[in-house]
Each structure stands twice: as structure tokens, then as C-alpha cells.
Design a protein around this motif. Structure first.
Motif, PDB file in Angstrom:
ATOM      1  N   THR A 123       0.842  -1.189   0.000  1.00  0.00           N
ATOM      2  CA  THR A 123       0.000   0.000   0.000  1.00  0.00           C
ATOM      3  C   THR A 123       0.874   1.234   0.000  1.00  0.00           C
ATOM      4  O   THR A 123       2.090   1.163   0.106  1.00  0.00           O
ATOM      5  N   HIS A 124       0.223   2.379  -0.109  1.00  0.00           N
ATOM      6  CA  HIS A 124       0.916   3.652  -0.005  1.00  0.00           C
ATOM      7  C   HIS A 124       0.195   4.481   1.050  1.00  0.00           C
ATOM      8  O   HIS A 124      -0.277   5.574   0.791  1.00  0.00           O
ATOM      9  N   VAL A 125       0.081   3.917   2.240  1.00  0.00           N
ATOM     10  CA  VAL A 125      -0.649   4.561   3.328  1.00  0.00           C
ATOM     11  C   VAL A 125       0.136   5.756   3.843  1.00  0.00           C
ATOM     12  O   VAL A 125       1.337   5.667   4.116  1.00  0.00           O
ATOM     13  N   ARG A 126      -0.569   6.896   3.946  1.00  0.00           N
ATOM     14  CA  ARG A 126       0.026   8.104   4.520  1.00  0.00           C
ATOM     15  C   ARG A 126      -0.746   8.591   5.742  1.00  0.00           C
ATOM     16  O   ARG A 126      -0.261   9.433   6.488  1.00  0.00           O
ATOM     17  N   HIS A 127      -1.940   8.025   5.940  1.00  0.00           N
ATOM     18  CA  HIS A 127      -2.806   8.461   7.030  1.00  0.00           C
ATOM     19  C   HIS A 127      -3.482   7.246   7.655  1.00  0.00           C
ATOM     20  O   HIS A 127      -3.832   6.293   6.945  1.00  0.00           O
ATOM     21  N   VAL A 128      -3.697   7.302   8.970  1.00  0.00           N
ATOM     22  CA  VAL A 128      -4.441   6.243   9.657  1.00  0.00           C
ATOM     23  C   VAL A 128      -5.651   6.866  10.328  1.00  0.00           C
ATOM     24  O   VAL A 128      -5.527   7.851  11.068  1.00  0.00           O
ATOM     25  N   LEU A 129      -6.820   6.296  10.046  1.00  0.00           N
ATOM     26  CA  LEU A 129      -8.105   6.784  10.556  1.00  0.00           C
ATOM     27  C   LEU A 129      -8.595   5.791  11.609  1.00  0.00           C
ATOM     28  O   LEU A 129      -8.885   4.642  11.302  1.00  0.00           O
ATOM     29  N   PHE A 130      -8.669   6.250  12.866  1.00  0.00           N
ATOM     30  CA  PHE A 130      -9.025   5.379  13.985  1.00  0.00           C
ATOM     31  C   PHE A 130     -10.493   5.555  14.369  1.00  0.00           C
ATOM     32  O   PHE A 130     -10.967   6.684  14.559  1.00  0.00           O
ATOM     33  N   ASP A 131     -11.182   4.440  14.545  1.00  0.00           N
ATOM     34  CA  ASP A 131     -12.522   4.442  15.134  1.00  0.00           C
ATOM     35  C   ASP A 131     -12.392   4.733  16.632  1.00  0.00           C
ATOM     36  O   ASP A 131     -11.292   4.648  17.200  1.00  0.00           O
ATOM     37  N   ALA A 132     -13.527   5.057  17.283  1.00  0.00           N
ATOM     38  CA  ALA A 132     -13.495   5.396  18.710  1.00  0.00           C
ATOM     39  C   ALA A 132     -13.896   4.204  19.585  1.00  0.00           C
ATOM     40  O   ALA A 132     -13.048   3.525  20.161  1.00  0.00           O
ATOM     41  N   ASP A 133     -15.197   3.935  19.700  1.00  0.00           N
ATOM     42  CA  ASP A 133     -15.666   2.893  20.612  1.00  0.00           C
ATOM     43  C   ASP A 133     -15.159   1.520  20.184  1.00  0.00           C
ATOM     44  O   ASP A 133     -15.325   1.097  19.047  1.00  0.00           O
ATOM     45  N   GLY A 134     -14.529   0.825  21.125  1.00  0.00           N
ATOM     46  CA  GLY A 134     -13.985  -0.488  20.840  1.00  0.00           C
ATOM     47  C   GLY A 134     -12.562  -0.466  20.333  1.00  0.00           C
ATOM     48  O   GLY A 134     -11.900  -1.502  20.275  1.00  0.00           O
ATOM     49  N   VAL A 135     -12.077   0.713  19.959  1.00  0.00           N
ATOM     50  CA  VAL A 135     -10.704   0.871  19.472  1.00  0.00           C
ATOM     51  C   VAL A 135      -9.935   1.827  20.375  1.00  0.00           C
ATOM     52  O   VAL A 135      -8.891   1.482  20.928  1.00  0.00           O
ATOM     53  N   LEU A 136     -10.439   3.036  20.523  1.00  0.00           N
ATOM     54  CA  LEU A 136      -9.780   4.076  21.318  1.00  0.00           C
ATOM     55  C   LEU A 136     -10.356   4.248  22.712  1.00  0.00           C
ATOM     56  O   LEU A 136      -9.677   4.763  23.599  1.00  0.00           O
ATOM     57  N   GLN A 137     -11.606   3.851  22.902  1.00  0.00           N
ATOM     58  CA  GLN A 137     -12.268   4.148  24.166  1.00  0.00           C
ATOM     59  C   GLN A 137     -13.226   3.030  24.553  1.00  0.00           C
ATOM     60  O   GLN A 137     -13.643   2.233  23.710  1.00  0.00           O
TER      61      GLN A 137
END
Length: 222
Positions: free
Chosen positions: A4-18
Motif C-alpha cells: 500500500t501507499h498509506v500516509r494516514h491512519v483513521l481510527f474508530d473510537a468505541d472499541g478501538v480508542l475508548q
């Protein structure tokens, strides 16, 4: 190995961050007893139109639900003890920080109503943690609609193919892929505490070591 050529990561909130320690049902039980599950499902149904800009007064509606279920506690007390006790997952926050330090854009992509968005920004500190925050209420569309991901990419200012989603919902992961993003199906935990938050029953990998491995498989090396 995924190329891939990933330059950005998009994080979900509930269940991932909180998460809500102990789970939603346990948090509501002191006020609702055996009605906790029924009450919370009704409350989440009230929240649903707010995810995309509805005009419901959530606290007023929640107060009505408390009366309907025979609860004696005030809406302020219940809201503070349930919705107001969500916490960040420290290890995920550390992954976000490491991802930013490695030179990637880090962003939030989550379905939220205005009252939760305010809490996440002010109390959980997400404005400082992320470069760009994509709340469904602001975008006017909620996951898993692929339009959510197109609008998130526009807000981030990147091509969809440069963005990697981390989400605990398999449906959201598939929708992101259909919109041209790469995506990882992951949650920090699959315990009972996530049962009420819409988490998919099956998650490919759990644990933060697995998350770091999956990021690396997409070219994101921390």
C-alpha cells in the motif's frame, strides 16, 4: 505482505480508542436494575438520528425514558455515571502517538451524536490527539455508508487509497474498502463490556501487538 501507499491512519473510537470500564449494562444497573438492557437499547435508538444531524433533545428524551422505566435518579446523575465514564484505552492512545511520530497523519473517524462529540473533544482530549476529527454528526452521514469515508478523505485532504482505517466493525471495514481505503478489523477487546456498543461478534485480531503487526503489514511501521 500487503502493498500500500498509506500516509494516514483513521481510527474508530468505541472499541478501538475508548471503552466504558465494566460495560454499559453494569454502569446502568444501579439506576435501572433488571431494566438496564431495555433502557440502554431504547436510549441508543434515541441517539441514532443524532448521528447524522437530527434535532432530538437527547437529555430530555433520556429523562422521559427514566420515568418510563421507573428510575428515581435524575437524568444528570444517570448520564454522568454512564455516558460520562467512558475512558480512553491507554495502549491504543500510545499507538496513535507512535503513528504520528513515525510521520503519518492520525485522524478520528467515528459515529457520534453532538453530546458525545463534546465529551470526547473536551474530556478525552481528542482535539489534541488527532490531526483531523471526522464525527458523523459533522459529516452528515454515518458509517457504514461509503459516503462517510469519501467525506472523511476530503476533510483529511488525501486520496482514499492513502488512508488506512482501524475499526472494530467488520461492516465498516468492508464499507471503507468499497470506498477505496485500506482497512483493519481490530478491537482492543472482545469481552462483554463491548456487547452493547455495536461491536461485531467476530474480530480478526485483538491486542495491541496484533494491531502493530497489522499496521506494519500495510506499510505503517512504528
Amino acid at each position: 505482505m500487503i502493498t500500500t501507499h498509506v500516509r494516514h491512519v483513521l481510527f474508530d473510537a468505541d472499541g478501538v480508542l475508548q471503552h466504558l470500564p465494566g460495560g454499559w449494562y453494569a454502569a446502568a444497573e444501579p439506576f435501572l436494575g433488571e431494566s438496564s438492557e431495555t433502557f440502554l437499547h431504547a436510549a441508543w435508538a434515541l441517539e441514532r438520528p443524532l448521528l447524522t444531524g437530527g434535532e432530538v433533545d437527547f437529555l430530555a428524551a433520556l429523562e422521559g425514558l427514566l420515568v418510563e422505566h421507573g428510575a428515581s435518579a435524575s437524568v444528570a446523575e444517570v448520564y454522568a455515571a454512564v455516558w460520562g465514564t467512558v475512558e480512553t484505552v491507554a495502549a491504543t492512545v500510545e499507538v496513535v502517538r507512535r503513528t504520528r511520530s513515525a510521520g503519518y497523519g492520525v485522524h478520528l473517524g467515528t459515529n457520534q451524536a453532538p453530546h458525545r462529540r463534546h465529551f470526547m473533544r473536551s474530556t478525552l482530549g481528542y482535539d489534541d490527539l488527532f490531526d483531523v476529527s471526522c464525527y458523523s454528526f459533522d459529516l452528515g452521514v454515518a458509517k457504514p455508508d461509503p459516503t462517510f469515508f469519501h467525506r472523511a478523505a476530503d476533510r483529511i485532504g488525501a486520496e482514499s487509497g492513502e488512508i488506512l482505517l482501524v475499526d472494530d466493525s467488520a461492516t465498516n471495514v468492508e464499507a471503507a474498502r468499497s470506498a477505496g481505503m485500506s482497512a483493519i478489523h481490530w478491537t482492543f477487546d472482545v469481552g462483554d463490556e463491548l456487547a452493547g456498543s455495536g461491536t461485531a461478534a467476530l474480530v480478526e485480531h485483538t491486542g495491541h501487538a496484533a494491531l502493530i503487526d497489522q499496521l506494519a503489514a500495510h506499510g505503517v511501521r512504528l
